[in-house]
Motif scaffolding. Structure first.
Motif, PDB file in Angstrom:
ATOM      1  N   GLU A 422       0.958  -1.248   0.001  1.00 35.71           N
ATOM      2  CA  GLU A 422      -0.087  -0.191   0.133  1.00 35.71           C
ATOM      3  C   GLU A 422       0.658   1.369   0.066  1.00 35.71           C
ATOM      4  O   GLU A 422       0.307   2.497  -0.379  1.00 35.71           O
ATOM      5  N   SER A 423       2.133   1.274   0.490  1.00 38.05           N
ATOM      6  CA  SER A 423       3.045   2.254   0.336  1.00 38.05           C
ATOM      7  C   SER A 423       3.555   2.307  -1.028  1.00 38.05           C
ATOM      8  O   SER A 423       4.417   3.432  -1.233  1.00 38.05           O
ATOM      9  N   GLY A 446      -4.550   5.297  -3.187  1.00 41.06           N
ATOM     10  CA  GLY A 446      -4.720   4.265  -2.251  1.00 41.06           C
ATOM     11  C   GLY A 446      -5.813   3.356  -2.110  1.00 41.06           C
ATOM     12  O   GLY A 446      -7.012   3.742  -2.839  1.00 41.06           O
TER      13      GLY A 446
END
Length: 1001
Positions: A422-423, A446
């Motif tokens: 997710e980063s 995101g």
């Protein structure tokens, strides 16, 4: 809406309306006559032909016909072009041309004005033509239809008027329509090659009538599928509609900003508008009319879809018309409006239709519907320089730079946990960042900001629920998979993009909702080695991988836990029929996808592709599939390319031909990004020079020896140690495959290190074109041919000439001969680069002159051919130094003949003097043949010098005869002009030489 009342047009002339209109009088008389003939003597075709001609002239003839005008326009342009004065440019033509142009302009105006007025009399005559177009006799119908089509093209909006009358003949409830009338009506709808097609007008009001009528005409009593002509007509109509149909707009609303600008334009004083300004009420009234028109268009669209569905679902409708109706329905899919629910349900149900044609149309339609139902994903603008932590470069620099390094695949930093996933900032487009970054670079936001995944049925729209219900049904899915696993055309089936798009849409819109239902089918299909089942599972897996683009990390991880074992099984079960489909599957899966998202796939593909399990074929197939995936990623996977090269290098000495060819192709893609272009940074992917240097080191056992290299390696894996020479030959075979594949695919030509392989290839390549030679010799010859056609950089010219000069001193005459053939092609393909380098031209000149004095006859003759070609294209010049050199060689004295003992064997090695003399004759012959279509001032004397050697020993005598014969052949056509260059004495000698002596003299 368009009014169908009579339209008036002011043509610039005032007509006296009190007088009789002759056209109308003739038309009324002809119409009465036509009605009488059709009622009483319809078989009087000659009279009907004349009436059709008269009606055509009444409708269209205004002094000239369109086809005659087009012919005159064309001939006028030809005359103008031939008589123009180019010094004056395109103006100042002669007076006669200008008069012709004025006449043509007048004719063009009359032809353009024709048809602008549509009166009651025109309407009546066009209806008469329709009556004739549907009469009993085919010749009458044919002529009437041609005139009918011309009238439809001339008169504006008459199509709306005539369509209901044509469709009357297709109504299923009419019992009085004959087959001739039915066929005539179909021809009227079809139109001619370049005219109006009534069945496909760009107008909702028209196609709302014509398309349903076409489908329901299948129930007409006059329709017979037993008649091939009627079947062909329906096929042509359907094909023409599919080919020409353009989506008709639904919403023509003018934006408020545009209306505001229009109001400001009206109020403008410079330039001023002399019209009265529209009041706000008028503008609102216009906008209201536009909204009503948009609403009418939407009503027409939905009405057309529902009417077609009613027609298709009729019980007794023949299958052909059902297919036509479904085809027309599939044309009504649009970007700006979701298909009505009834149509969505119909297409989804037809995925399991009995007919394969209907299933194919349903697959395409459902894939389109899923695209319509695709939910919008939020995007964010990013700054790539902030992510990389590098400043923006001052100039544009393509290639691998510090600011795009974060896009590279790095096995140490790939996202393996939810947090890392997710980063990560994923960039799907492969081309972004290599040359430059987009000005406004957007990536997907995101997961928390994206549409919800894992929705229940209640959260879906009604359209989505229809698809969800069917694909959640195990029986429906089982039937669908069974149909998709069937063979369509034996030996010609390929990976289907339609089916791929269907599954991609399903997994994109519904994420993993249907995976539990599909999982047992996937496992069953993968284990089955049949061609059609393997293709089906490849299409589903490609759709799965591409459709999982927006899934969460947990879902993606579970997906790959399922896919990895399936792919391992599939890759080990590949056959000759299926390996192409798996290659397409993996390439499609990796296209426009961030490689970091697919790390499971790449790691799986790199698991020992050349394991040997399953034999050489499976090894070659694994490499093919791996190549398809890596080729899509181009510059973003340097680490994977390095790992693959490191794995392949020890295995370059493969024995099997199919594996060698595949390794050669894979090497091409490994080095594809290694390009040396201006403003391009050095690549971090594998580099050709370093690899070639390592290869050259391993080929030393072959390059160090001067003897001929024979291929003695058989197609079997030997057990035990092999000598360096055998290993070198195996390696050389693979390198040849690589260079041959690179010649057609790579972005750059051979580099310096690759050119150092040339002496080895010259040594191997055969002189003759013979298919019986082994693979090594054939590949060496082809590789030399391809490399000689490559572009050379100026800095490479000295190196290549040094290599050629070195090879020209080889003890193998095959190598010396091949140098010349290579030189010819190389110079012609790089002519201007060589001409820009005087030293290179001199080196080539002396190389050829040196090889003219070679001890081998074939080499000398090829040197002469090369010299002739280079002289003819003015690469080399015939100067006095060259001429005197050849003349000096010609004067070489030959040794006296010695008497041989009767029992001795003849000396086959020519003497040095004979070789020199032959070289001189060959040089002069090359100069003569370099001017095949003219006679320069130096040629007569050269021919005289050559004739003096006609009685020299062989092979000089044969060379002279061949040169004179070729001179005669090339100068025969213009000999009367050419012989003026010769003196009388020279002509006398030449005539004696060129004219064959008479047998009876």
């Amino acid at each position: 809406m368009v009014s169908l009342e009579e339209t008036k047009l002011y043509t610039g002339l005032e007509h006296d309306l009190s007088k009789e209109n002759h056209r109308e009088v003739i038309a009324s008389v002809i119409r009465k006559l036509l009605s009488h003939i059709l009622d009483n003597s319809e078989d009087d075709t000659k009279s009907l032909f004349l009436i059709i001609k008269i009606i055509g002239d009444l409708l269209q003839f205004q002094g000239s016909h369109k086809h005659e005008f087009d012919s005159r326009w064309k001939s006028f342009n030809l005359v103008k072009k031939s008589m123009e004065n180019r010094l004056h440019g395109k103006k100042q033509h002669i007076r006669a041309l200008l008069i012709d142009r004025v006449m043509l302009q007048h004719e063009l105006r009359t032809l353009t004005v024709e048809g602008c007025e549509y009166k009651k009399i025109h309407q009546d005559m066009i209806r008469d033509l329709l009556r004739l177009s549907t009469s009993s006799y085919s010749q009458v119908r044919n002529k009437a239809q041609q005139t009918f089509f011309a009238a439809l093209g001339a008169y504006n909006f008459c199509c709306r008027d005539i369509i209901p009358l044509v469709l009357e003949f297709l109504r299923p409830d009419r019992k009085d329509v004959t087959q001739q009338q039915f066929k005539g009506a179909l021809y009227c709808l079809l139109g001619n090659h370049s005219g109006v097609c009534l069945a496909n007008l760009h107008d909702w009001d028209c196609i709302v009538q014509t398309w349903p009528a076409l489908v329901s005409s299948g129930l007409s009593q006059a329709m017979s599928l037993e008649k091939p002509s009627i079947v062909r007509l329906f096929d042509d109509l359907a094909e023409k509609i599919h080919r020409q149909y353009e989506t008709i707009g639904l919403d023509f609303t003018i934006p408020k900003s545009c209306a505001a600008i229009a109001e400001l334009l009206q109020q403008s004083k410079n330039p001023s508008i002399s019209q009265t300004l529209l009041s706000p009420e008028k503008i609102k009234e216009g906008q209201k009319r536009q909204q009503d028109k948009n609403a009418d268009a939407v009503r027409n669209y939905e009405c057309l879809v529902n009417t077609l569905l009613d027609g298709v679902e009729q019980r007794n409708l023949p299958w052909k018309f059902e297919h036509i109706g479904i085809g027309l329905l599939s044309l009504l899919l649009r970007d700006d409006r979701v298909l009505p629910l009834r149509a969505i349900r119909f297409f989804v149900e037809n995925l399991n239709h009995d007919a394969i044609v209907v299933r194919k149309m349903a697959i395409s339609a459902v894939a389109g519907i899923l695209k319509q139902l695709k939910r919008t994903h939020k995007k964010l603008t990013i700054n790539p320089y902030e992510i990389s932590g590098c400043p923006k470069p001052a100039t544009v620099l393509a290639g691998d730079r510090p600011d795009n390094h974060w896009l590279h695949y790095d096995s140490k930093n790939i996202p393996r946990t939810k947090k890392e996933w997710e980063s990560s900032c994923f960039v799907e487009k492969t081309h972004w960042g290599y040359y430059n970054w987009p000005k406004n670079m957007v990536v997907y936001a995101g997961v928390e900001e994206q549409p919800k995944l894992g929705r229940s049925r209640e959260d879906m729209t009604e359209a989505e629920q229809i698809i969800y219900d069917r694909f959640s049904d195990p029986k429906f899915v089982e039937q669908l998979i069974t149909f998709l696993s069937l063979e369509d055309r034996k030996g010609r089936d390929k990976f289907s993009p339609r089916r791929f798009c269907l599954f991609k849409g399903i997994f994109r819109n519904f994420d993993d909702a249907f995976l539990p239902v599909l999982k047992p089918h996937l496992e069953r299909l993968v284990a089955d080695s049949h061609e059609s089942t393997q293709r089906c599972v490849a299409e589903i897996i490609a759709g799965l991988i591409r459709g999982s683009k927006h899934w969460t990390f947990e879902k993606v991880e579970k997906l790959w836990e399922l896919l990895c074992p399936l792919l391992r099984t599939a890759l080990s079960n590949m056959t000759v029929e299926t390996y192409n489909d798996w290659g397409t599957c993996i390439a499609t899966s990796c296209e426009s996808r961030d490689p970091r998202k697919l790390h499971w796939l790449f790691e799986l593909l790199l698991e020992s592709p050349l394991s040997g399990e399953g034999g050489s074929f499976v090894d070659a197939c694994r490499l093919y599939v791996l190549q398809g995936g890596l080729a899509q990623q181009e510059w973003r996977v340097p680490e994977l390319l390095h790992r693959l090269l490191k794995y392949l290098e020890p295995k370059l000495t493969q024995v099997y031909k199919n594996v060698r060819e595949r390794i050669g192709s894979v090497l091409t893609y490994i080095f594809m990004i290694d390009v040396s272009l201006p403003n391009t940074a050095p690549t971090t992917s594998p580099c050709i020079p370093e690899f070639t240097a390592r290869v050259l080191e391993k080929l030393k056992p072959l390059t160090d020896v001067d003897e001929e290299i024979q291929n003695h390696v058989m197609e079997e894996n030997g057990i035990g140690e092999e000598d360096e020479r055998t290993q070198g030959i195996k390696l050389l075979k693979t390198i040849l495959k690589w260079l041959m594949a690179s010649a057609g695919r790579s972005f750059s030509t051979a580099v310096k290190e690759q050119l150092q392989l040339l002496p080895l290839f010259f040594k191997i390549a055969p002189v003759e074109n013979d298919n019986s030679y082994d693979e090594l010799k054939r590949d060496a010859k082809l590789c030399l041919s391809l490399m000689s056609q490559g572009l050379l950089y100026p800095q490479q010219v000295p190196l290549i000439l040094q290599v050629l000069s070195q090879t020209a001193r080889s003890s193998s005459w095959h190598a010396r001969y091949t140098v010349l053939t290579y030189l010819q092609t190389m110079v012609f393909y790089n002519l201007f680069i060589f001409l820009n380098n005087e030293d290179a031209v001199k080196d080539i000149r002396w190389l050829i002159i040196r090889l003219l004095e070679d001890e081998q006859l074939e080499v000398r003759e090829m040197a002469a051919t090369t010299l002739s070609g280079l002289l003819q294209c003015n690469f080399l010049t015939m100067d006095s130094a060259m001429q005197s050199h050849f003349e000096q060689l010609c004067k070489t004295k030959l040794p006296k003949k010695r008497k041989r003992d009767p029992g001795s064997v003849g000396d086959t090695i020519p003497s040095a003097e004979l070789v020199k003399r032959h070289a001189g004759v060959l040089g002069l012959g090359a100069c003569v043949l370099s001017s095949p279509y003219d006679v320069p001032t130096w040629m007569p004397q050269l021919l005289m010098n050559l004739s003096a050697h006609l009685n020299d020993p062989q092979p000089i005598e044969m060379t002279v005869k061949k040169t004179l014969s070729n001179f005669r052949r090339t100068h025969h056509d213009n000999w009367q002009e050419h012989k003026q260059q010769f003196t009388d004495d020279q002509l006398l000698v030449l005539t004696d030489l060129l004219v064959s002596p008479c047998y009876y003299a």
